[in-house]
Design a protein around this motif. Sequence first.
Motif, mmCIF file in Angstrom:
data_model
loop_
_atom_site.group_PDB
_atom_site.id
_atom_site.type_symbol
_atom_site.label_atom_id
_atom_site.label_comp_id
_atom_site.label_asym_id
_atom_site.label_seq_id
_atom_site.Cartn_x
_atom_site.Cartn_y
_atom_site.Cartn_z
ATOM 1 N N PHE A 79 2.659 10.804 -2.686
ATOM 2 C CA PHE A 79 3.635 9.819 -3.162
ATOM 3 C C PHE A 79 5.035 10.063 -2.599
ATOM 4 N N ILE A 80 5.337 11.276 -2.165
ATOM 5 C CA ILE A 80 6.659 11.544 -1.589
ATOM 6 C C ILE A 80 6.784 10.904 -0.209
ATOM 7 N N ILE A 81 5.662 10.698 0.471
ATOM 8 C CA ILE A 81 5.673 9.958 1.741
ATOM 9 C C ILE A 81 6.333 8.593 1.562
ATOM 10 N N SER A 82 6.129 7.972 0.417
ATOM 11 C CA SER A 82 6.700 6.645 0.177
ATOM 12 C C SER A 82 8.222 6.687 0.152
ATOM 13 N N GLY A 139 -14.188 20.699 -0.834
ATOM 14 C CA GLY A 139 -14.220 22.154 -0.819
ATOM 15 C C GLY A 139 -12.870 22.807 -0.964
ATOM 16 N N ILE A 140 -11.842 22.023 -1.244
ATOM 17 C CA ILE A 140 -10.497 22.570 -1.422
ATOM 18 C C ILE A 140 -10.186 22.598 -2.904
ATOM 19 N N GLY A 141 -10.001 23.803 -3.432
ATOM 20 C CA GLY A 141 -9.687 23.959 -4.845
ATOM 21 C C GLY A 141 -8.196 23.931 -5.095
ATOM 22 N N GLY A 142 -7.823 24.123 -6.356
ATOM 23 C CA GLY A 142 -6.416 24.104 -6.727
ATOM 24 C C GLY A 142 -5.652 25.256 -6.109
ATOM 25 N N GLY A 143 -4.394 25.026 -5.818
ATOM 26 C CA GLY A 143 -3.541 26.048 -5.214
ATOM 27 C C GLY A 143 -2.375 25.420 -4.482
ATOM 28 N N VAL A 144 -1.782 26.190 -3.608
ATOM 29 C CA VAL A 144 -0.613 25.718 -2.867
ATOM 30 C C VAL A 144 -0.978 24.539 -1.966
ATOM 31 N N ALA A 145 -2.105 24.661 -1.242
ATOM 32 C CA ALA A 145 -2.497 23.597 -0.311
ATOM 33 C C ALA A 145 -2.742 22.282 -1.033
ATOM 34 N N LEU A 146 -3.438 22.332 -2.156
ATOM 35 C CA LEU A 146 -3.727 21.104 -2.889
ATOM 36 C C LEU A 146 -2.463 20.541 -3.536
ATOM 37 N N SER A 147 -1.557 21.400 -3.957
ATOM 38 C CA SER A 147 -0.285 20.924 -4.500
ATOM 39 C C SER A 147 0.513 20.181 -3.434
ATOM 40 N N ILE A 148 0.488 20.692 -2.207
ATOM 41 C CA ILE A 148 1.193 20.028 -1.105
ATOM 42 C C ILE A 148 0.579 18.665 -0.828
ATOM 43 N N LEU A 149 -0.752 18.599 -0.793
ATOM 44 C CA LEU A 149 -1.418 17.320 -0.523
ATOM 45 C C LEU A 149 -1.154 16.314 -1.634
ATOM 46 N N ALA A 150 -1.208 16.770 -2.877
ATOM 47 C CA ALA A 150 -1.012 15.857 -4.000
ATOM 48 C C ALA A 150 0.415 15.311 -4.035
ATOM 49 N N LEU A 205 0.819 -1.212 0.000
ATOM 50 C CA LEU A 205 0.000 0.000 0.000
ATOM 51 C C LEU A 205 0.854 1.265 0.000
ATOM 52 N N MET A 206 1.952 1.252 0.755
ATOM 53 C CA MET A 206 2.795 2.431 0.859
ATOM 54 C C MET A 206 3.622 2.674 -0.402
ATOM 55 N N VAL A 207 3.979 1.600 -1.080
ATOM 56 C CA VAL A 207 4.817 1.748 -2.278
ATOM 57 C C VAL A 207 3.976 1.994 -3.531
ATOM 58 N N SER A 208 2.707 1.650 -3.503
ATOM 59 C CA SER A 208 1.860 1.771 -4.692
ATOM 60 C C SER A 208 1.811 3.186 -5.278
ATOM 61 N N PRO A 209 1.838 4.278 -4.474
ATOM 62 C CA PRO A 209 1.845 5.602 -5.109
ATOM 63 C C PRO A 209 3.057 5.853 -5.995
ATOM 64 N N LEU A 220 13.631 17.825 -3.206
ATOM 65 C CA LEU A 220 13.951 17.737 -4.625
ATOM 66 C C LEU A 220 12.808 17.132 -5.426
ATOM 67 N N GLN A 221 12.161 16.099 -4.880
ATOM 68 C CA GLN A 221 11.034 15.490 -5.575
ATOM 69 C C GLN A 221 9.888 16.475 -5.748
ATOM 70 N N SER A 222 9.656 17.298 -4.739
ATOM 71 C CA SER A 222 8.601 18.300 -4.843
ATOM 72 C C SER A 222 9.000 19.430 -5.785
ATOM 73 N N PHE A 223 10.251 19.850 -5.702
ATOM 74 C CA PHE A 223 10.704 21.004 -6.468
ATOM 75 C C PHE A 223 10.657 20.749 -7.972
ATOM 76 N N GLU A 224 10.965 19.505 -8.391
ATOM 77 C CA GLU A 224 11.023 19.219 -9.820
ATOM 78 C C GLU A 224 9.758 18.562 -10.358
ATOM 79 N N ASN A 225 8.759 18.376 -9.518
ATOM 80 C CA ASN A 225 7.555 17.684 -9.971
ATOM 81 C C ASN A 225 6.766 18.549 -10.947
ATOM 82 N N TYR A 226 6.317 17.917 -12.017
ATOM 83 C CA TYR A 226 5.552 18.641 -13.037
ATOM 84 C C TYR A 226 4.187 18.007 -13.287
#
Length: 293
Positions: free
Chosen positions: A169-172, A154-165, A130-134, A225-231
């Motif tokens: 997978f970076i948790i893995s 109720g949370i739209g696109g923006g900084v908060a949603l980018s952090i959650l998204a 489960l943890m590796v699947s993302p 680094l994973q967050s900084f270069e994610n597209y």
Amino acid sequence: MTNVSTPASNPVRPVSAGRLKTRASRVLDRLPRLAFRLYFAFFLTYLLLPLLILAAATFNRSSFPTIVPWLGTTDMWIAALFRDAEMLKALGSSAVIAAGVIAISLPVGTAAALVLTSLHGRARNILYALMVSPLLTPGVVIGIATLLFWRKVGIGGGVALSILAQSSFIISFVMLMVAARLQRFDRTMEDAALGLGASRIYVFRRILLPFLRPALVGACFIAFLQSFENYNTTLFVRGTETPLTIFIASKVRAGLTPVVNALGLVMMITTLAGAIAWEVIRRRKRIAAGPAT
């Protein structure tokens, strides 16, 4: 009439079969080392040559990021970087998102690693899957799924949603790094502390956390680094924000300038300086701790 004596020619000694085998064995022994050196040189060239070209293009007067033709040396693009308000804003947005990702991924990934290493049998395998699947899920799928799910909350696109998204997978990555470190942890130290009356929190703070510090520091850098270069994921959840990767992608369509090269050069120098400083601090601590041990 004098007689001129000629020196006798040395007879050619035949090389014995034993010497031939010895020379052949020496050559064969050196081949793996030579192959490794050639591979290592090719690897460094393949890795560093594009970076060197990127750095050199920063100082070319050409308005297009290239080194051919060389139109003259200048530092105008570095100065233009610090005057580009849009790029600096995109850089700041990416830094804020990366900091938020670290704040979520580090504690959650560490907790997942602790739970994973405490389980056995089928439960451990299920949690690991489960943890590796993302990591095996395409970023586009993660971005779309995150957007659809959190929009209903109720949370739209923006900084908060980018952090959650991105954190999903970076948790893995964090979990894998911490779990690898935990494989070398001596559980008898924890049991001994608990047997002497220490609480779980005290054991975690004074024994486990110092042991995990190198993995946690490395996980912080990997998460950043994973967050900084994610597209791919960020493209669907950014809303009206423009992180650096999205900004550069838009510049590719509109027309790149060597300002992007200047940014890459500054980031390379900053990364190299940070790595050197970390290594110097680590060696000083090792030298200081040497006589005590």
